[in-house]
Every structure is written in structure tokens, then in C-alpha cells.
Design a protein around this motif. Sequence first.
Motif, mmCIF file in Angstrom:
data_model
loop_
_atom_site.group_PDB
_atom_site.id
_atom_site.type_symbol
_atom_site.label_atom_id
_atom_site.label_comp_id
_atom_site.label_asym_id
_atom_site.label_seq_id
_atom_site.Cartn_x
_atom_site.Cartn_y
_atom_site.Cartn_z
ATOM 1 N N CYS A 158 49.347 61.116 31.211
ATOM 2 C CA CYS A 158 50.023 60.547 30.523
ATOM 3 C C CYS A 158 50.009 61.441 29.050
ATOM 4 N N ASP A 194 49.665 53.994 32.270
ATOM 5 C CA ASP A 194 51.002 54.091 31.486
ATOM 6 C C ASP A 194 50.305 54.075 30.046
ATOM 7 N N ALA A 252 54.379 50.685 34.331
ATOM 8 C CA ALA A 252 55.143 51.112 33.290
ATOM 9 C C ALA A 252 55.353 50.114 32.210
#
Length: 330
Positions: free
Chosen positions: A170, A215, A263
Motif C-alpha cells: 500500500c 489496506d 478495504a
Amino acid sequence: MNRRAPPPPDPVMELCGSSPVTCLAFGDVVFAHKKSTFFSGHQNGKILCWNLTSQRVLTQLEAHSETVLWVINPKENILISQGREGLLKVWAADQSNWKLLCTVPTAAFIFCNSSLLSLAKHYMLSVPVEDSGIISVHCLLNDFTLDSEQIPQRLTPAPQREHGMCMKTCSFLLNDQSPRLLVAYEGGSLILWDILLCVALSKLKAHPESIMCLDICATKETGVFRATSGSVDTDLKSWLISEDTLTQDRTVSVTNPGLGSLAYRRDGRIVASGGWDGLCRMFTSAKLRPLVVLSHHKESVQCVAFSEENRLAAGSKDGYITMWDVYVNK
């Protein structure tokens, strides 16, 4: 008198992709005067471009010879995909078809996604490479072609054997100017990298086994980010990134082991997980307080994604994609 919580809702839409769904992305692409806002990548190497109004496939792209690991629509009429055969491809929309702009070699037969970061004059593309655990950082120009004059940077953990191969990445901008990359590894560790300096800023042992999902989102506090990770066990964990330091925040346990996808909602207030048990779960991001469990899929939920309107999409090994209007903006 105790009131029972209302039952979880049913999905508002179900799409059949025919092959196990491995990655999802909401976007904005125009084909034949119709707007598609959704892409799905599949185990058979195909990417489907959906019109969510008609719930039909607009275009089908034979993108890869192996599983599609990652797909993103960073700009109108640009699509980037990564396949498990070891290639990342940049595509441009050409009427009702896709034209290949360039390719970037990546590690083959692993499950780590690449990551794209938009900067002022270019894009920074971080990809896993063949050498175990190493990330290569490339420069994409504004037209999404590779900058031939730039030598890719390499982020190499030490010792490599201890961390194993990369599992998830990420990237994000710290204070709108400092590019950072958070990488999850096979050995269960998390490392925060300064991309420009190729320096590991902070690392910790996050899980006893491989990290399967990750995430990140910004918090209300300036310069502070929150990440959430999941592994093969039942623990979902959140981490705070402040002053380039990783610290553990919260842990919550789910009923069944195996967390395969995560998410954050666009506003960062809710995080959704997809499990090997076929369930989607939603939690508050600040305290990981359970909100709802969504049950519909018969096999593992391999990917989850939020739209700009906060609709949740879930893709499963059973070949179906569900859309959920849970905690959306009304």
C-alpha cells in the motif's frame, strides 16, 4: 426489553463473472457513449468491464495468461493490470477496445499486488520482483508510459530470508510530499519504507503467519494513518503510522480463520473484510467494532472494494460479484 438487531440486508445486485473473481476496481471509463464504473479481474486472466446500470459486460479484455492479481483505473480511459504470470500491463481505451501501452516485469507465481501513487508530475509504481521480498519502484509519466531515463529504485528488506516474499503493498503520501510504502511479508512482518531514500523507517512482527490482506487510510489527525491487516488465523489487526513509526492499535477476532481481503471505505470510517468462510464483515476503523456480517457467497470472498458512493462490492471464488448498500451515503 431487549430489541433484536435487524437482520443483515441482501445484496442489491449480483453479477456473474463465470470464473473465480480475484480483484475489483471502481472506475470511470466511457465506451460507446455508455459509462462503465466497474472492473473485475478473474482467475482465467480476463478483465471484465461492467455497466452497472444494465448489469452487463461492456468489454472483455484477455489481459493475462494467469490469474489477474490487481486492477486499477487511475485515470479516464487508462487501465493497469497485473497478472500472476509476471507481467504488469498499462492499457489505454481505444473506442471499444483496449490498446497495450507498456509492460513492466513483476514477480511470477506470487500473490502480491503492485501499488500506484500519483505525484505532481508523474506516477510512482511499486511492483514485487523476482528476488524474494524486493520491491522495484518505477516512474510512469503523465501519459502512463515508462520513464526510460529513470533507473528503478529497489527496496530490499534485511535479512531477506527472515521476511520472505512480499504479500501485499500500500503506497501513500505523507503530508502531501513524502511518498511512503507499507509492505506486508510472508513471514508476518510489516515494513514502512521511504520510497525516495529506499530506507526502511519502521518494522514490526504483525502476525505469526503470512499476511494475506492489507489496506491503509488517513485519519482525522494530520500526518497519522491507520492500516489494517489480516492473516490465515482469526485475528484482524489495526496499526497506526505516526512520525514514520508503526505501532499496534487494535485487534479483533472473527469466528472462522482466514482473512483474504480488506478495504477501507472512502472516508476511512469503516473497514470491510472478505473471509475464507464466504462472509463479508464490516467494522468501525477506529476501534474495530463489529457492525454487520454479510452472507451470500458459497466460497471464499477473495476481494472487496468500495465505490465513491460507499457501495461495497465483493468478489468470490464462486465466480459471483455482489453489491451491497450498507452504511452508504444517503
